[in-house]
Write a protein that holds these residues in place. Structure first.
Motif, PDB file in Angstrom:
ATOM      1  N   UNK A 269       0.815  -1.210   0.000  1.00 30.22           N
ATOM      2  CA  UNK A 269       0.000   0.000   0.000  1.00 30.22           C
ATOM      3  C   UNK A 269       0.851   1.262   0.000  1.00 30.22           C
ATOM      4  N   UNK A 270       1.939   1.245   0.773  1.00 27.78           N
ATOM      5  CA  UNK A 270       2.830   2.396   0.826  1.00 27.78           C
ATOM      6  C   UNK A 270       3.490   2.638  -0.525  1.00 27.78           C
ATOM      7  N   UNK A 271       3.918   1.554  -1.189  1.00 30.95           N
ATOM      8  CA  UNK A 271       4.544   1.695  -2.512  1.00 30.95           C
ATOM      9  C   UNK A 271       3.557   2.290  -3.517  1.00 30.95           C
ATOM     10  N   UNK A 272       2.325   1.794  -3.538  1.00 35.23           N
ATOM     11  CA  UNK A 272       1.337   2.317  -4.473  1.00 35.23           C
ATOM     12  C   UNK A 272       1.015   3.779  -4.186  1.00 35.23           C
ATOM     13  N   UNK A 273       0.949   4.146  -2.918  1.00 30.83           N
ATOM     14  CA  UNK A 273       0.644   5.530  -2.558  1.00 30.83           C
ATOM     15  C   UNK A 273       1.761   6.468  -3.009  1.00 30.83           C
ATOM     16  N   UNK A 274       3.018   6.083  -2.732  1.00 30.23           N
ATOM     17  CA  UNK A 274       4.146   6.942  -3.122  1.00 30.23           C
ATOM     18  C   UNK A 274       4.257   7.020  -4.633  1.00 30.23           C
ATOM     19  N   UNK A 275       4.069   5.874  -5.324  1.00 29.42           N
ATOM     20  CA  UNK A 275       4.165   5.882  -6.788  1.00 29.42           C
ATOM     21  C   UNK A 275       3.081   6.739  -7.420  1.00 29.42           C
ATOM     22  N   UNK A 280       8.100   9.455 -10.060  1.00 28.35           N
ATOM     23  CA  UNK A 280       9.534   9.264 -10.320  1.00 28.35           C
ATOM     24  C   UNK A 280      10.331   8.944  -9.054  1.00 28.35           C
ATOM     25  N   UNK A 281       9.666   8.743  -7.929  1.00 29.33           N
ATOM     26  CA  UNK A 281      10.367   8.583  -6.653  1.00 29.33           C
ATOM     27  C   UNK A 281      11.264   7.352  -6.654  1.00 29.33           C
ATOM     28  N   UNK A 282      10.803   6.237  -7.233  1.00 28.99           N
ATOM     29  CA  UNK A 282      11.568   5.001  -7.193  1.00 28.99           C
ATOM     30  C   UNK A 282      12.442   4.787  -8.437  1.00 28.99           C
ATOM     31  N   UNK A 283      12.491   5.764  -9.350  1.00 28.74           N
ATOM     32  CA  UNK A 283      13.300   5.603 -10.562  1.00 28.74           C
ATOM     33  C   UNK A 283      14.779   5.334 -10.273  1.00 28.74           C
TER      34      UNK A 283
END
Length: 317
Positions: A269-275, A280-283
């Protein structure tokens, strides 16, 4: 290429949904004409032995307990899950699952070789997880039906019926899973199997711990005598008390179980929210070249943590 896979997954997914909906509707109408699966097969079919052998084949039952241990355990798990062998359904579900996993891994930027390894692992692990959940649900339902079944057998014996007739009565009057299982027990007794061996076979098919109490009671009563009706009445009370205790334990551990579910779902859930908020946060992670290693370590740690949480909130008693 991936767009074609999406179209194929949507198309086959629609077929699966259509098959499930039509199957549910058909089962609803069939349920009105027969209480359990065995009675449905016997309707309009006078070959009782053929029906029994067919049920044994479709559940891959094998009572030879001296074979290769992993194979014996796999067959026992499948038999106790109550599932039936359906090659067509397996041929439809497996490609759909593979395509969905491929698309999910492509979304995370996983390369081709790890994709193939993870898909193979998923296709092997998913049937085990599904069978274990189906087995657990079936055993819970069987255990919930067992006290009432013992009451039916007790009343039948009190009325003067012999034990095989009482077992046959259960197979005709009660729904699945206990109706079919007692029906197969009745068939085995009819075709010459000893009661102790038939009860062992039933334990092999069901896997419920409370059923072992019934088998032991029958075996002891046959060897030493005694009031069998009173034994079954006491056993029914014991099974009910165990069910009450089991419900209390589940109620007391409910907070821990919901906490475990939230903790397991939180990273995704945290990954989907940040994405969603910052695409571009996890690029930098995906472009670093170490994304496969990071994901492998993360999923391994999560798997170990989920196993520990599962053991903390599930109790054996």
């Amino acid at each position: 290429m991936e767009l074609m896979l999406v179209y194929a997954a949507v198309f086959i997914g629609g077929l699966i949904i259509f098959e499930r909906v039509t199957g549910t509707i058909a089962n609803h109408f069939r349920r009105s004409s027969a209480l359990n699966y065995r009675l449905k097969l016997l309707q309009g079919n006078e070959d009782g032995l053929g029906v029994f052998k067919g049920m044994v084949r479709e559940r891959a039952l094998d009572y030879d307990r001296g074979g290769i241990k992993p194979v014996v355990q796999l067959r026992r798990l499948f038999a106790q899950s109550g599932l039936k062998i359906n090659v067509l359904r397996l041929a439809i579900y497996a490609p759909v699952a593979a395509v969905l996993v491929w698309l999910l891994l492509s979304y995370f930027g996983v390369s081709a070789i790890p994709k193939i390894i993870l898909i193979v692992f998923f296709l092997v692990a998913l049937p085990f997880v599904y069978m274990m959940r189906a087995r657990a649900a079936r055993i819970r339902k069987f255990t919930a039906q067992l006290p009432g079944t013992l009451d039916v057998v007790t009343r039948s014996l009190s009325a003067g019926h012999p034990l095989p007739i009482s077992i046959s009565l259960v197979s005709r009057e009660l729904p699945d899973p206990i109706g079919t299982e007692f029906g197969m027990l009745s068939d085995e007794l009819t075709y010459g199997t000893d009661l102790n061996d038939a009860m062992l076979n039933m334990i092999e098919r069901v896997g419920a711990e409370d059923l072992k109490l019934l088998a032991i009671s029958m075996s002891v009563q046959r060897g030493t005598g005694g009031n069998f009706v009173e034994i079954l009445e006491n056993l029914a009370n014991v099974v009910r008390e165990r069910a009450i205790l089991r419900a209390k334990v589940r109620a007391l551990s409910s907070e821990g179980r919901i906490t475990a579910i939230i903790m397991s779902a939180f990273p995704f859930g945290l990954y989907l929210m940040i994405s969603t908020l910052v695409p571009t946060y996890f690029d930098p992670v995906w472009q670093s070249g170490y994304s496969n290693v990071i994901l492998s370590i993360a999923f391994t740690v999560m798997a170990i943590g989920n196993y520990i949480l599962y053991k903390l909130v599930n109790f054996e008693f």
